[in-house]
Design a protein around this motif. Structure first.
Motif, PDB file in Angstrom:
ATOM      1  N   SER A 154       0.755  -1.296  -0.129  1.00 47.96           N
ATOM      2  CA  SER A 154      -0.082   0.064  -0.172  1.00 47.96           C
ATOM      3  C   SER A 154       0.876   1.283   0.057  1.00 47.96           C
ATOM      4  CB  SER A 154      -0.916  -0.011   1.292  1.00 47.96           C
ATOM      5  OG  SER A 154      -0.232  -0.127   2.440  1.00 47.96           O
ATOM      6  N   ALA A 155       2.235   1.107   0.617  1.00 48.98           N
ATOM      7  CA  ALA A 155       2.904   2.272   0.404  1.00 48.98           C
ATOM      8  C   ALA A 155       3.340   2.785  -1.068  1.00 48.98           C
ATOM      9  CB  ALA A 155       4.339   1.893   1.334  1.00 48.98           C
ATOM     10  N   MET A 156       3.463   1.768  -1.890  1.00 47.75           N
ATOM     11  CA  MET A 156       3.783   1.675  -3.127  1.00 47.75           C
ATOM     12  C   MET A 156       2.720   2.452  -3.919  1.00 47.75           C
ATOM     13  SD  MET A 156       4.592  -1.303  -6.137  1.00 47.75           S
ATOM     14  CE  MET A 156       5.826  -1.887  -5.273  1.00 47.75           C
ATOM     15  N   SER A 157       1.521   2.062  -3.507  1.00 42.63           N
ATOM     16  CA  SER A 157       0.335   2.434  -4.147  1.00 42.63           C
ATOM     17  C   SER A 157       0.250   4.134  -3.847  1.00 42.63           C
ATOM     18  CB  SER A 157      -0.865   1.946  -3.685  1.00 42.63           C
ATOM     19  OG  SER A 157      -2.059   2.552  -4.003  1.00 42.63           O
ATOM     20  N   GLN A 158       0.334   4.323  -2.495  1.00 40.02           N
ATOM     21  CA  GLN A 158       0.264   5.894  -2.085  1.00 40.02           C
ATOM     22  C   GLN A 158       1.285   6.748  -2.570  1.00 40.02           C
ATOM     23  OE1 GLN A 158      -1.507   6.352   1.995  1.00 40.02           O
ATOM     24  NE2 GLN A 158      -0.209   4.308   2.048  1.00 40.02           N
ATOM     25  N   ASN A 159       2.340   6.289  -2.545  1.00 36.72           N
ATOM     26  CA  ASN A 159       3.733   7.264  -2.745  1.00 36.72           C
ATOM     27  C   ASN A 159       3.908   7.318  -4.318  1.00 36.72           C
ATOM     28  OD1 ASN A 159       3.814   7.196  -0.027  1.00 36.72           O
ATOM     29  ND2 ASN A 159       5.425   6.201   0.212  1.00 36.72           N
ATOM     30  N   TYR A 160       3.633   6.372  -5.063  1.00 32.26           N
ATOM     31  CA  TYR A 160       4.138   6.516  -6.348  1.00 32.26           C
ATOM     32  C   TYR A 160       3.002   6.206  -7.445  1.00 32.26           C
ATOM     33  CZ  TYR A 160       8.123   5.462  -3.431  1.00 32.26           C
ATOM     34  OH  TYR A 160       9.137   5.101  -2.567  1.00 32.26           O
ATOM     35  N   TYR A 161       2.012   5.994  -7.117  1.00 34.02           N
ATOM     36  CA  TYR A 161       0.708   5.694  -7.982  1.00 34.02           C
ATOM     37  C   TYR A 161      -0.373   6.270  -7.437  1.00 34.02           C
ATOM     38  CZ  TYR A 161       3.834   2.424 -10.320  1.00 34.02           C
ATOM     39  OH  TYR A 161       4.833   1.698 -10.768  1.00 34.02           O
ATOM     40  N   PRO A 162      -0.513   7.776  -7.218  1.00 26.23           N
ATOM     41  CA  PRO A 162      -1.445   8.469  -6.619  1.00 26.23           C
ATOM     42  C   PRO A 162      -2.797   8.366  -7.612  1.00 26.23           C
ATOM     43  CG  PRO A 162      -0.131  10.052  -7.597  1.00 26.23           C
ATOM     44  CD  PRO A 162       0.486   8.646  -7.672  1.00 26.23           C
ATOM     45  N   GLU A 163      -3.985   8.626  -6.855  1.00 24.77           N
ATOM     46  CA  GLU A 163      -5.154   8.771  -7.514  1.00 24.77           C
ATOM     47  C   GLU A 163      -5.798   7.743  -8.383  1.00 24.77           C
ATOM     48  OE1 GLU A 163      -7.432  11.799  -7.063  1.00 24.77           O
ATOM     49  OE2 GLU A 163      -6.144  11.637  -5.246  1.00 24.77           O
TER      50      GLU A 163
END
Length: 559
Positions: free
Chosen positions: A410-419
């Motif tokens: 989820s850190a990958m999702s939040q930090n690098y693939y927003p919205e």
């Protein structure tokens, strides 16, 4: 007279000589035509960069003063104490720090002289009265310097804001003039008369409405072969941006170009990063730079071309993660089943790094070709997916294992693939999960909360209102039974020849491997030049799904 003219030409400054930023009240005072806009915007950006450089220096100076002032005060207090010692008084015993771990004791008799460490291996002897006077003046000067620093920092922030407003005004003027020129060239005759010679004012009104709903594109970066109008008419989404938001996209792009970036500077990407940071250009720039550093560290451009997840079938016995067809809005459906996760068993098959690499590659394939194909089929721009997370079997004993991996993912999702999150369905939620989430959602952005649906074992009715039965695997109450298993089919518009096109990253690699001096329509995209940090870090306040999942699972485990 000459002195007055000379004074008039001098730019006003604050007491420390920092110049005021020009306030753009009338854009025509700075640009005479659209040809001047790019130069003017660059000069404004240079001024912003200079103010930001001064801001960093002032912050560093203020921090140094805050560190030094307690030491000066401490030394002054010691000198004042020694001054109270009268001749003939008993010696006092003190402990001296020689280094971080070594101390020595000493006896200090009454004295009229002290040694002050001035730095640079210099120590001088002073009578106590002179030492007290010197230290008092140094402390007063440090306090005054700190006050000046804080005043200058407030001043600099005001000037940066002024320049950002000026940038927005010039950019908006350029957009207005561009539309005006377009209207004059293409719309005047059609607006005045129709085909039969009658007035055609209603058509003009419709044209204006269409203009207001179009997105300002940059021909250098915006090469789209799918719709770019978002069905979400909220402010900040493609086709529904304000002039100020358009200017912020331009400002962010200019800053990143100055930093040496040339990839992923298209308008849709920059808007996603800006929305994730509430259109704060500085925070969006920081988020983008961190994303590019991470991409370079894991060599993502090469991974997406060559990654072979040979162990996929074995891993899916414990942890299926896959995209499968679309929901009623046309978005890709992404499914995760967490109930059988057994990291000890999985790490005999694969590694945490390879699992995260596979996740990153799938995110890249979501961006292209999955979402573009879905957009072509739906006729609207689709930027998000519908996520189903099945928590069946996630009991208290499994929570720590599930939590550790989901936290990284989820850190990958939040930090690098927003919205990228459109809707999230948490189905088969364990006992206590809904209660914990009802508390957690109070900390989240209301827009994020609206996307998340926590459902128990009776989830089918709610889920089928969003995902058509023929698109939902039979395991979850749908009717789809793909040959070989839905989790391995990768069915969706992205595999349908009617809607699918080769992803840009694939054609880019093919172009890089072909040497043809006569070839046309070749795209050359240069790499970014930034250094990279480590694996996905902790979530940094995005609007994605990590907080409700990971924190709620952790809370359930604690119970």
């Amino acid at each position: 007279m000459a002195d007055k003219e000379e004074q008039k030409d001098v730019a006003p400054t604050n007491p420390r000589g920092i110049p005021y930023a020009p306030f753009v009240d009338k854009v025509e005072d700075y640009v005479t035509s659209r040809a001047d806009v790019e130069t003017t915007l660059k000069s404004f950006q240079e001024m912003i960069s200079k103010y930001q450089f001064m801001e960093v220096n002032q912050q560093r100076r203020a921090s140094g003063l805050k560190d030094k002032m307690p030491d000066i005060q401490k030394t002054l207090d010691t000198v004042q104490f020694l001054k109270t010692r009268k001749p003939g008084s008993d010696a006092i015993e003190a402990t001296f720090e020689l280094n971080d771990t070594l101390f020595a004791k000493a006896r200090i008799p009454p004295t009229e002289e002290v040694y002050l460490w001035l730095g640079a291996n210099v120590m001088l002897s002073y009578p106590i009265d002179e030492a007290k006077e010197l230290l008092s003046s140094k402390l007063a000067a440090a306090k005054q310097s700190l006050a000046n620093c804080e005043e200058d920092l407030d001043f600099l922030r005001e000037q940066i804001t002024t320049m950002e407003v000026a940038t927005a005004r010039v950019y908006n003027w350029d957009v207005t003039m561009k539309r005006k020129e377009k209207n004059e060239q293409e719309g005047i005759e059609d607006a005045s008369t129709g085909k039969n010679g009658t007035p055609n004012a209603p058509v003009r009104v419709l044209n204006m409405a269409a203009e207001q709903s179009t997105m300002t594109l940059d021909p250098k970066y915006d090469d789209y072969d799918f719709p770019t109008m978002s069905p979400n008419n909220q402010s900040g989404h493609p086709g529904h941006t304000t002039p100020q938001q358009d200017a912020q996209v331009h400002q962010l792009r200019m800053k990143l170009e100055q930093d040496g970036y040339t990839d992923r500077l298209d308008t849709l990407t920059l808007l996603r990063f800006l929305r994730a940071r509430k259109f704060d250009v500085t925070l969006a720039e920081k988020m983008f730079v961190e994303s590019e550093k991470w991409r370079k560290e894991i060599n993502l451009d090469d991974l997406v071309q060559n990654f072979d997840y040979k162990e996929k079938k074995e891993v899916f016995e414990y942890y299926p993660q896959y995209y499968h067809k679309t929901d009623k809005d046309g978005r890709p459906v992404y499914i995760e089943q967490l109930g059988n996760i057994d990291l000890n068993a999985m790490y005999k098959i694969t590694t945490s790094d390879r699992m995260l690499q596979n996740l990153a590659v799938e995110y890249e394939k979501l961006a292209d070709p999955r979402l573009p194909a879905c957009s072509r089929k739906s006729g609207n721009l689709l930027e998000t997916c519908c996520t189903i997370m099945d928590l069946k079997g996630v009991g208290v004993t499994k929570v720590p294992s599930v939590y550790s991996y989901v936290k990284l993912a989820s850190a990958m999702s939040q930090n690098y693939y927003p919205e990228r999150l459109g809707r999230l369905y948490l189905i088969n939620a364990p006992w206590g999960f809904s209660t914990v989430f009802s508390v957690v959602k109070g900390w989240l952005d209301p827009i994020t909360v609206e996307k998340i649906h926590v459902l128990g074992s009776g989830y089918q009715k709610d889920l089928l209102t969003q995902v058509p039965a023929e698109n939902l695997p039979k395991t979850f109450g749908g009717s789809c039974e793909c040959e070989g298993g839905c989790e391995f089919s990768d069915e969706g518009p992205w595999t349908d020849p009617q809607w699918a096109k080769p992803p840009k990253w694939q054609t880019k690699a093919a172009d890089a491997n072909v040497i043809d001096n006569e070839a046309t329509n070749q795209e050359t995209i240069s790499e970014g030049t930034k250094e990279a940090p480590a694996k996905p870090t902790e979530p940094v306040g995005s609007t994605e799904y990590a907080v409700p999942i990971t924190e709620s699972l952790k809370a359930v485990a604690a119970e």
